[in-house]
Design a protein around this motif. Structure first.
Motif, PDB file in Angstrom:
ATOM      1  N   ARG A   1       0.890  -1.393   0.030  1.00  0.00           N
ATOM      2  CA  ARG A   1       0.089   0.047   0.008  1.00  0.00           C
ATOM      3  C   ARG A   1       0.928   1.354  -0.081  1.00  0.00           C
ATOM      4  O   ARG A   1       1.944   1.229   0.404  1.00  0.00           O
ATOM      5  CB  ARG A   1      -0.877  -0.116   1.277  1.00  0.00           C
ATOM      6  N   ASP A   2       0.464   2.308  -0.447  1.00  0.00           N
ATOM      7  CA  ASP A   2       0.764   3.680  -0.393  1.00  0.00           C
ATOM      8  C   ASP A   2       1.951   3.708  -1.381  1.00  0.00           C
ATOM      9  O   ASP A   2       1.455   3.721  -2.809  1.00  0.00           O
ATOM     10  CB  ASP A   2       1.199   3.904   1.065  1.00  0.00           C
ATOM     11  N   GLU A   3       3.407   3.914  -1.080  1.00  0.00           N
ATOM     12  CA  GLU A   3       4.391   4.245  -2.196  1.00  0.00           C
ATOM     13  C   GLU A   3       4.727   2.758  -3.038  1.00  0.00           C
ATOM     14  O   GLU A   3       5.073   1.782  -2.196  1.00  0.00           O
ATOM     15  CB  GLU A   3       5.220   4.929  -1.509  1.00  0.00           C
ATOM     16  N   LEU A   4       4.776   2.478  -4.494  1.00  0.00           N
ATOM     17  CA  LEU A   4       5.311   1.650  -5.229  1.00  0.00           C
ATOM     18  C   LEU A   4       6.754   1.692  -4.805  1.00  0.00           C
ATOM     19  O   LEU A   4       7.360   2.962  -4.886  1.00  0.00           O
ATOM     20  CB  LEU A   4       5.034   1.816  -6.368  1.00  0.00           C
ATOM     21  N   PRO A   5       7.632   0.597  -4.759  1.00  0.00           N
ATOM     22  CA  PRO A   5       8.901   0.807  -4.648  1.00  0.00           C
ATOM     23  C   PRO A   5       9.674   1.454  -5.621  1.00  0.00           C
ATOM     24  O   PRO A   5       9.217   1.332  -6.821  1.00  0.00           O
ATOM     25  CB  PRO A   5       9.322  -0.625  -4.467  1.00  0.00           C
ATOM     26  N   PRO A   6      10.755   2.122  -5.439  1.00  0.00           N
ATOM     27  CA  PRO A   6      11.161   3.060  -6.245  1.00  0.00           C
ATOM     28  C   PRO A   6      11.479   2.462  -7.795  1.00  0.00           C
ATOM     29  O   PRO A   6      11.337   2.988  -8.849  1.00  0.00           O
ATOM     30  CB  PRO A   6      12.358   3.609  -5.634  1.00  0.00           C
TER      31      PRO A   6
END
Length: 151
Positions: free
Chosen positions: A44-49
């Motif tokens: 959830r929230d930020e997709l890994p860079p």
């Protein structure tokens, strides 16, 4: 969206990345399978860079523009809740935000909840040229789409 993926078992392969908005939060998933490897990731929230960079490279960057007629204080409150530093508020009000399509749709929902109209446009290839237009949007009347459609 299918993106390049380097697999030790099958060489250069593909992975599938998905993003969606669920209960006001970004949910993401990544999947790859071949004879020797299975990769299943979600969060959830930020997709890994690394995955986010691959998705942006494949799908293009989307932009959220804040309506210039919107109440400046309301727009700044939304930007602060989204983590924009005080020193970047004025520039972000002018330039807007950029990211994946789903990130920008989620941002548009946040702004709509704060009473701030926005426009989501894209995707944009290198150089800022629109390549296509996307929609529909989850919050009726909260966002509009701009840019030429190509086939």
């Amino acid at each position: 969206m299918t993106v390049p993926y380097s697999c030790d078992d099958c060489g250069d392969a593909r992975a599938t990345i998905g993003e969606q908005i669920v209960h006001g939060r970004l949910h993401w998933s990544v999947s790859h399978s071949c004879a020797g490897t299975i990769v299943e990731e979600c969060g959830r929230d930020e997709l890994p860079p690394g995955w986010r960079a691959a998705l942006l490279a494949r799908a293009g960057t989307y932009r959220l523009t804040i309506d210039r007629a919107a109440a400046r204080a309301a727009a700044m409150r939304v930007l602060r809740r989204r983590g924009v530093p005080l020193t970047d508020l004025a520039g972000t009000l002018t330039a807007g935000l950029s990211g994946t399509e789903t990130e920008m749709h989620l941002a548009a929902l946040d702004f709509a909840a704060g009473g701030v109209p926005t426009t989501v446009s894209g995707p944009f290839a290198a150089g800022g040229v629109p390549t296509t237009v996307s929609g529909p949007f989850a919050a009726e009347g909260a966002s509009t789409v701009s840019g030429p459609r190509t086939t």
